[in-house]
Design an enzyme around this catalytic site. Structure first.
Site, short mmCIF file in Angstrom:
data_model
loop_
_atom_site.label_atom_id
_atom_site.label_comp_id
_atom_site.label_asym_id
_atom_site.label_seq_id
_atom_site.Cartn_x
_atom_site.Cartn_y
_atom_site.Cartn_z
N LYS A 22 -8.39 -37.80 -4.07
CA LYS A 22 -8.70 -38.37 -2.85
C LYS A 22 -7.45 -38.38 -1.98
O LYS A 22 -7.46 -38.15 -0.85
CB LYS A 22 -9.58 -39.49 -3.05
N ASN A 23 -6.55 -39.21 -2.44
CA ASN A 23 -5.48 -39.72 -1.71
C ASN A 23 -4.35 -38.38 -1.38
O ASN A 23 -3.54 -38.82 -0.49
CB ASN A 23 -4.72 -40.96 -2.41
N CYS A 117 -10.52 -50.45 2.66
CA CYS A 117 -10.69 -51.52 1.68
C CYS A 117 -10.16 -52.91 2.21
O CYS A 117 -8.91 -52.72 2.67
CB CYS A 117 -10.56 -51.18 0.14
N ARG A 122 -2.99 -55.70 5.54
CA ARG A 122 -2.82 -54.21 5.39
C ARG A 122 -1.90 -53.86 6.55
O ARG A 122 -2.38 -53.03 7.35
CB ARG A 122 -3.82 -53.48 5.01
N GLN A 126 5.90 -50.34 8.68
CA GLN A 126 6.68 -49.40 8.09
C GLN A 126 6.35 -48.02 8.66
O GLN A 126 7.26 -47.15 8.90
CB GLN A 126 6.68 -49.40 6.53
N ASP A 306 -4.78 -48.96 -8.01
CA ASP A 306 -6.06 -48.45 -8.00
C ASP A 306 -6.72 -48.57 -9.31
O ASP A 306 -7.91 -48.11 -9.47
CB ASP A 306 -5.97 -47.16 -7.40
N ARG A 398 -17.17 -43.24 -1.17
CA ARG A 398 -15.90 -42.97 -0.42
C ARG A 398 -15.00 -42.18 -1.30
O ARG A 398 -14.13 -41.34 -0.85
CB ARG A 398 -15.27 -44.23 0.18
N1 EPU Z 1 3.00 -52.03 3.35
C1 EPU Z 1 3.60 -52.65 4.41
N2 EPU Z 1 3.81 -52.16 5.56
C2 EPU Z 1 3.36 -50.92 6.02
C3 EPU Z 1 2.55 -50.25 4.77
C4 EPU Z 1 2.47 -50.90 3.43
O1 EPU Z 1 4.03 -54.03 4.26
O2 EPU Z 1 3.49 -50.45 6.84
C5 EPU Z 1 2.80 -52.72 2.05
C6 EPU Z 1 1.20 -52.95 1.81
O3 EPU Z 1 0.76 -54.15 2.38
C7 EPU Z 1 1.12 -53.23 0.43
C8 EPU Z 1 2.27 -52.01 -0.25
O4 EPU Z 1 3.24 -51.90 1.25
O5 EPU Z 1 1.60 -54.41 -0.17
C9 EPU Z 1 1.73 -50.75 -0.43
O6 EPU Z 1 0.99 -50.03 0.30
P1 EPU Z 1 0.76 -48.61 0.73
O7 EPU Z 1 1.43 -48.04 2.12
O8 EPU Z 1 1.41 -47.89 -0.39
O9 EPU Z 1 -0.85 -48.48 0.69
P2 EPU Z 1 -1.53 -47.38 1.49
O10 EPU Z 1 -0.94 -46.12 1.99
O11 EPU Z 1 -2.16 -48.20 2.62
C10 EPU Z 1 -2.55 -46.09 -0.40
C11 EPU Z 1 -3.82 -45.69 -1.02
C12 EPU Z 1 -4.39 -47.00 -1.81
C13 EPU Z 1 -3.71 -47.57 -2.74
C14 EPU Z 1 -2.23 -47.72 -2.33
C15 EPU Z 1 -1.02 -47.87 -3.16
C16 EPU Z 1 -4.27 -44.03 0.37
C17 EPU Z 1 -5.43 -43.47 1.60
N3 EPU Z 1 -4.71 -45.35 0.01
O12 EPU Z 1 -2.76 -46.79 0.46
O13 EPU Z 1 -5.44 -46.42 -2.47
O14 EPU Z 1 -4.05 -48.63 -3.25
O15 EPU Z 1 -1.75 -46.55 -1.46
O16 EPU Z 1 -1.17 -47.05 -4.22
O17 EPU Z 1 -3.66 -43.24 -0.08
C18 EPU Z 1 -8.06 -46.45 -3.26
O18 EPU Z 1 -7.69 -45.08 -3.15
O19 EPU Z 1 -8.88 -47.03 -3.85
C19 EPU Z 1 -6.88 -47.15 -2.55
C20 EPU Z 1 -6.91 -48.33 -1.94
#
Ligand code: EPU
Length: 429
Positions: A22-23, A117, A122, A126, A306, A398
């Site tokens: 998925k990701n 989610c 969130r 960055q 996850d 999803r």
């Molecule tokens: N963070 C920041 N600022 C940012 C972005 C992230 O502070 O601009 C923080 C977040 O708050 C968190 C950490 O950095 O504490 C990691 O966030 P990340 O950006 O890695 O998460 P994401 O890209 O929003 C993806 C996956 C998630 C998975 C996370 C961590 C996708 C679409 N989603 O989310 O997947 O939990 O990486 O591995 O790729 C799932 O598949 O169920 C899911 C939630």
């Protein structure tokens, strides 16, 4: 309204096949916006987040043709910049890749704030920091992200303050066709980061170092079409590994890259679970007694956040007290209340859950409070004798392709039933 009904307590035996990741898929699909030729993506998981992403692209003028259930042809030769429908964009997190893709293709972006989610805060600071470093002026106004540049994306060095999957991949998309070189420091190293780099490189991009903490992107003038197969979903695989262990069965999980699951395999072995690997499969067999362990979720190659809810179910069934610490998200324990309905003994203190193993769980009516929480409820239901009903299963759909059919194929008594709205039990309060 639909719910999943499980008559659990039976061990699962047999082969189960994992779908595409998925990701990885949700990033690659949006990255196709950079390419003005046809792309064929194979091993695309037929899940709601992918179909919504394709729907978003379609409404922007991209031609989408499903060649098979898991093969799609994407032709983004024509796209209307800034035309993504707010209602669909807000339904998922990964729509944030539209910002990088529009910036990379048009030098400007206009996209609604993404959904996804609920794990507490969130932020996307960055992402914004990275786009700004490459010359964009980014404004968040009235729930919409507007980014403009004077002369397109310009390569730059970006040091992320946190390890972030989304911002690393978004920056890779935005920088693939930027003028000059972009260097990402403190980059995320997840397999889907590598998959996106491999996809972009197959289209003619010049990206090196994906899978390490430093990624170097030499911008190219333009990208060309290609045929590309998405990697298998490590989280789907890990979910089925835990289902095998929790039900006391033995399952062969195929179409996996065992290396991606090393941290999960290591913890299962520490708990006493029998795990063996082949080139593209993992066999998991249970033991009479599961041992307690402590776990902290971390960015890859650490234990994946996850997999945290699914693993919590297994810890509920282990002997002794385990500590489960969330090292990525602020708040990812909302599902604990649901497990408590099934008799779990869990206390949450901030980012740590103290899980005391119980003899067995008891069946109940529960909710999927988010995607992986829903997967955890399925595992709990499968491991519990009696009838467990799971509501709000749209979260599960999803991210899991045909979870009901796949589990039924290994002997689970599981079905999806349609509930007339007035009969839906209300446990929300
Ligand atoms: N963070 C920041 N600022 C940012 C972005 C992230 O502070 O601009 C923080 C977040 O708050 C968190 C950490 O950095 O504490 C990691 O966030 P990340 O950006 O890695 O998460 P994401 O890209 O929003 C993806 C996956 C998630 C998975 C996370 C961590 C996708 C679409 N989603 O989310 O997947 O939990 O990486 O591995 O790729 C799932 O598949 O169920 C899911 C939630």
């Amino acid at each position: 309204m639909e719910k999943i009904v499980i008559n659990g307590g039976q061990p699962l035996y047999g082969d189960i096949e994992v779908s595409g990741a998925k990701n990885a898929a949700v990033a690659v699909v949006y990255a196709c916006l950079l390419v003005k030729e046809k792309i064929v993506l194979e091993n695309i998981p037929p899940i709601v987040d992918v179909s919504v992403s394709l729907e978003i692209l379609k409404s922007m003028g991209v031609k989408i043709k499903m060649l098979k259930k898991d093969v799609v042809e994407i032709d983004a030769s024509e796209v209307q910049q800034g035309s993504s429908p707010a209602e669909l964009v807000r339904r998922m997190r990964a729509s944030y890749y539209l910002i990088g893709a529009e910036l990379g293709r048009f030098g400007k972006a206009s996209v609604d704030y993404p959904g996804g989610c609920d794990f507490g805060v969130r932020p996307i600071d960055q992402h914004i920091k990275a786009f700004t470093a490459l010359g964009a002026n980014v404004v968040v106004d009235n729930g919409r992200i507007e980014a403009t540049t004077d002369k397109g994306m310009q390569g730059a060095e970006v040091f992320f303050d946190v390890v972030t999957v989304g911002a690393t991949m978004n920056l890779m998309i935005a920088a693939a066709c930027a003028e000059g070189t972009t260097v990402i420091e403190n980059a995320a190293r997840e397999p889907h980061v590598v998959d996106l780099a491999n996809f972009l490189n197959s289209c003619g991009a010049n990206i090196k170092g994906a899978g390490t903490g430093t990624i170097k992107i030499n911008g190219v003038k333009e990208l060309h079409g290609c045929t590309y197969a998405i990697i298998p979903d490590m989280i789907e695989a890990g979910t089925y590994m835990i289902a095998a262990a929790a039900t006391g069965g033995k399952m062969k999980i195929s179409n996996v890259i065992p290396k991606h699951l090393e941290s999960v395999t290591a913890k299962l072995k520490e708990m006493g679970v029998a795990v063996s690997e082949g080139d593209d499969y993992i066999i998991v067999g249970a033991v009479p007694e599961l041992r307690r362990v402590n776990i902290r979720t971390l960015p890859y190659p650490g234990f994946p956040t996850d997999m945290q809810p699914q693993m919590c179910v297994l810890l509920c069934l282990a002997k002794g007290v385990s500590l489960l610490n969330e090292g990525v998200w602020d708040s990812r324990f909302r599902y604990v209340e649901e497990l408590k309905r099934m008799g779990a003994n869990i206390k949450v203190d901030g980012k740590t859950a103290v899980v005391e193993g119980v003899e067995s769980l008891s069946p109940a009516k529960v909710r999927a409070v988010d995607l992986r929480a829903g997967a955890a409820m399925i595992i709990a239901g499968l491991a519990t004798a009696g009838k467990t009903e799971i509501e709000d299963i749209h979260f599960i759909e999803r991210g899991y392709d045909n979870v009901v059919g796949k589990l039924a194929g290994v002997g689970a008594s599981i079905k999806k039933v349609v509930v007339p709205d007035e009969n839906v039990f209300d446990i929300a309060n």
